[in-house]
Design an enzyme around this catalytic site. Sequence first.
Site, PDB file in Angstrom:
ATOM      1  N   ASP A 101      10.811  -8.191   0.618  1.00  0.00           N
ATOM      2  CA  ASP A 101      11.282  -7.691   1.810  1.00  0.00           C
ATOM      3  C   ASP A 101      10.333  -7.529   3.004  1.00  0.00           C
ATOM      4  OD1 ASP A 101       9.847  -5.486   0.856  1.00  0.00           O
ATOM      5  OD2 ASP A 101      11.606  -4.126   0.456  1.00  0.00           O
TER       6      ASP A 101
ATOM      7  N   LYS B  98      12.845   0.909   6.378  1.00  0.00           N
ATOM      8  CA  LYS B  98      14.160   0.288   6.348  1.00  0.00           C
ATOM      9  C   LYS B  98      15.036   0.945   5.368  1.00  0.00           C
ATOM     10  CE  LYS B  98      13.937  -1.737   2.272  1.00  0.00           C
ATOM     11  NZ  LYS B  98      14.491  -1.554   0.832  1.00  0.00           N
TER      12      LYS B  98
HETATM   13  C1  LIG Z   1      14.648  -3.703  -4.049  1.00  0.00           C
HETATM   14  C2  LIG Z   1      14.389  -3.888  -2.878  1.00  0.00           C
HETATM   15  C3  LIG Z   1      15.492  -4.231  -1.965  1.00  0.00           C
HETATM   16  O1  LIG Z   1      15.370  -4.196  -0.712  1.00  0.00           O
HETATM   17  O2  LIG Z   1      13.422  -3.313  -1.956  1.00  0.00           O
HETATM   18  P1  LIG Z   1      12.971  -1.672  -2.276  1.00  0.00           P
HETATM   19  O3  LIG Z   1      14.233  -0.879  -2.599  1.00  0.00           O
HETATM   20  O4  LIG Z   1      11.885  -1.682  -3.134  1.00  0.00           O
HETATM   21  O5  LIG Z   1      12.149  -1.431  -0.896  1.00  0.00           O
HETATM   22  C4  LIG Z   1      13.592  -5.616  -2.722  1.00  0.00           C
HETATM   23  O6  LIG Z   1      14.373  -6.368  -3.453  1.00  0.00           O
HETATM   24  C5  LIG Z   1      12.328  -5.370  -3.325  1.00  0.00           C
HETATM   25  O7  LIG Z   1      11.367  -6.237  -2.644  1.00  0.00           O
HETATM   26  P2  LIG Z   1       9.743  -6.068  -2.735  1.00  0.00           P
HETATM   27  O8  LIG Z   1       9.490  -4.570  -2.999  1.00  0.00           O
HETATM   28  O9  LIG Z   1       9.161  -6.814  -1.548  1.00  0.00           O
HETATM   29  O10 LIG Z   1       9.631  -6.785  -4.136  1.00  0.00           O
HETATM   30  P3  LIG Z   1       8.241  -7.413  -4.803  1.00  0.00           P
HETATM   31  O11 LIG Z   1       7.272  -6.668  -4.472  1.00  0.00           O
HETATM   32  O12 LIG Z   1       8.291  -8.752  -4.421  1.00  0.00           O
HETATM   33  O13 LIG Z   1       8.848  -7.467  -6.305  1.00  0.00           O
HETATM   34  C6  LIG Z   1       8.557  -6.521  -7.280  1.00  0.00           C
HETATM   35  C7  LIG Z   1       9.348  -6.729  -8.434  1.00  0.00           C
HETATM   36  O14 LIG Z   1      10.650  -6.600  -8.256  1.00  0.00           O
HETATM   37  C8  LIG Z   1      11.515  -7.390  -9.252  1.00  0.00           C
HETATM   38  N1  LIG Z   1      12.370  -8.313  -8.108  1.00  0.00           N
HETATM   39  C9  LIG Z   1      12.028  -8.303  -6.685  1.00  0.00           C
HETATM   40  C10 LIG Z   1      12.879  -8.887  -5.646  1.00  0.00           C
HETATM   41  C11 LIG Z   1      13.971  -9.621  -6.484  1.00  0.00           C
HETATM   42  N2  LIG Z   1      14.759 -10.369  -5.503  1.00  0.00           N
HETATM   43  N3  LIG Z   1      13.998  -9.692  -7.630  1.00  0.00           N
HETATM   44  C12 LIG Z   1      13.261  -9.125  -8.475  1.00  0.00           C
HETATM   45  O15 LIG Z   1      13.537  -9.239  -9.622  1.00  0.00           O
HETATM   46  C13 LIG Z   1      10.379  -8.444  -9.596  1.00  0.00           C
HETATM   47  O16 LIG Z   1      10.248  -7.984 -11.182  1.00  0.00           O
HETATM   48  C14 LIG Z   1       9.304  -8.167  -8.940  1.00  0.00           C
HETATM   49  O17 LIG Z   1       7.857  -8.502  -9.744  1.00  0.00           O
HETATM   50  N1  LIG Z   2       0.432   0.309   2.468  1.00  0.00           N
HETATM   51  C1  LIG Z   2       1.011   0.738   1.331  1.00  0.00           C
HETATM   52  N2  LIG Z   2       1.853   1.741   1.333  1.00  0.00           N
HETATM   53  C2  LIG Z   2       2.701   2.173   0.174  1.00  0.00           C
HETATM   54  N3  LIG Z   2       2.236   1.548  -1.004  1.00  0.00           N
HETATM   55  C3  LIG Z   2       1.624   0.427  -1.108  1.00  0.00           C
HETATM   56  C4  LIG Z   2       0.763   0.193   0.033  1.00  0.00           C
HETATM   57  N4  LIG Z   2       0.001  -1.084  -0.332  1.00  0.00           N
HETATM   58  C5  LIG Z   2       0.074  -1.284  -1.771  1.00  0.00           C
HETATM   59  N5  LIG Z   2       1.337  -0.462  -1.937  1.00  0.00           N
HETATM   60  C6  LIG Z   2       1.671  -0.193  -3.572  1.00  0.00           C
HETATM   61  O1  LIG Z   2       3.325  -0.428  -3.494  1.00  0.00           O
HETATM   62  C7  LIG Z   2       4.163   0.475  -4.166  1.00  0.00           C
HETATM   63  C8  LIG Z   2       5.199   0.869  -3.598  1.00  0.00           C
HETATM   64  O2  LIG Z   2       5.534   0.563  -2.165  1.00  0.00           O
HETATM   65  P1  LIG Z   2       6.562   0.993  -1.277  1.00  0.00           P
HETATM   66  O3  LIG Z   2       6.823  -0.527  -0.468  1.00  0.00           O
HETATM   67  O4  LIG Z   2       6.566   2.175  -0.742  1.00  0.00           O
HETATM   68  O5  LIG Z   2       7.703   0.971  -2.489  1.00  0.00           O
HETATM   69  P2  LIG Z   2       9.344   1.239  -2.262  1.00  0.00           P
HETATM   70  O6  LIG Z   2       9.454  -0.040  -1.220  1.00  0.00           O
HETATM   71  O7  LIG Z   2       9.865   0.964  -3.521  1.00  0.00           O
HETATM   72  O8  LIG Z   2       9.480   2.569  -1.765  1.00  0.00           O
HETATM   73  C9  LIG Z   2       2.913   1.744  -4.479  1.00  0.00           C
HETATM   74  O9  LIG Z   2       2.868   2.178  -5.641  1.00  0.00           O
HETATM   75  C10 LIG Z   2       1.412   1.175  -4.240  1.00  0.00           C
HETATM   76  O10 LIG Z   2       0.908   1.123  -5.177  1.00  0.00           O
END
Ligand SMILES: C[C@@](CO)(OP(=O)(O)O)[C@H](O)COP(=O)(O)OP(=O)(O)OC[C@H]1O[C@@H](n2ccc(N)nc2=O)[C@H](O)[C@@H]1O
Ligand SMILES: Nc1ncnc2c1ncn2[C@@H]1O[C@H](COP(=O)(O)OP(=O)(O)O)[C@@H](O)[C@H]1O
Length: 267
Positions: A132, A8
Amino acid sequence: MIVFPNAKINIGLNITERRPDGYHNLETIFYPIKINDVLEVIESDALSFQSSGLEIPGSEDDNLCLRGYQLLKRDFKLPPVAIHLHKNIPIGAGLGGGSSDAAFFIKLMNEKFRLGLTADQMMDYARVLGADCAFFINNQPVFAFEKGDEFESIKLDLSGYKIVLVMPDAHVSTAEAYRGVKPTFVKETLYDLIQMPVAQWKRHIRNDFEAHIFNNHPVIRGVKASLYERGALYASMSGSGASVFGIFETLPDLSTLEETCRVFYNV
Ligand SMILES: C[C@@](CO)(OP(=O)(O)O)[C@H](O)COP(=O)(O)OP(=O)(O)OC[C@H]1O[C@@H](n2ccc(N)nc2=O)[C@H](O)[C@@H]1O
Ligand SMILES: Nc1ncnc2c1ncn2[C@@H]1O[C@H](COP(=O)(O)OP(=O)(O)O)[C@@H](O)[C@H]1O
């Protein structure tokens, strides 16, 4: 059974407040794109996980597919399965690749073993695995709010444009991104702003992570500037970075960026 979990992008991302549970409330638009992993699950004598393609940091036991299996196993009598993930979606990119793998794993298990879960029930399981993750159950453009795990459907069709995604040689962890952000009040909600013509988004729609992530990783700022130089109507870092997408009327020539970055055309 084989499925193809997709990535996404976030169009706009406003961090609105810090929550008592340490998470942040936000608003963003999630839009699915055509960069995919390959996930295969077969019934087996023992539970196993193996991956190919991009190297996934961390231990295999923490892989979100296995965590999805353990989560479902609490409530269902599941046979052991062999899981193979071919990783193609860039990691640490803000593309939600791991979350997508987990959501597609849940959907696959629901279908393969006839668990009878509704989409809402699958979303409840997905929320446990990542903020997410639930988005990838329905996998349609949405306005997301609260922790980014509550959704309102929106009408947004970018199929008439060319979307390009660039992954520079930088990785940003989600936790790093949230640590440096200062929540700000939103005057105009993205739910309304997204209905403006794409050419006007540049002046109104922002990603709150960009300022401090660009300071820590100037290469990402440079990629965004390059996309605007090559005629993007709108360009932004996706989510917590490090990937950057551009929305164009016609496909640009990004061969110079290809020397240092992974470039995905027509995503
Ligand atoms: C930033 C976003 C935006 O779409 O995505 P990515 O860019 O990483 O894909 C999301 O909020 C990422 O969601 P996701 O990657 O599922 O986060 P999680 O594993 O639940 O959380 C990882 C860490 O991010 C922080 N976290 C996450 C979501 C949120 N609304 N507030 C937070 O503060 C927290 O510190 C948490 O421990
Ligand atoms: N199936 C998977 N694919 C990618 N990363 C994974 C997976 N399972 C666990 N992880 C952990 O999640 C972290 C980041 O995931 P990812 O969703 O790719 O991040 P982001 O959304 O920030 O790009 C990685 O550093 C890894 O340790």
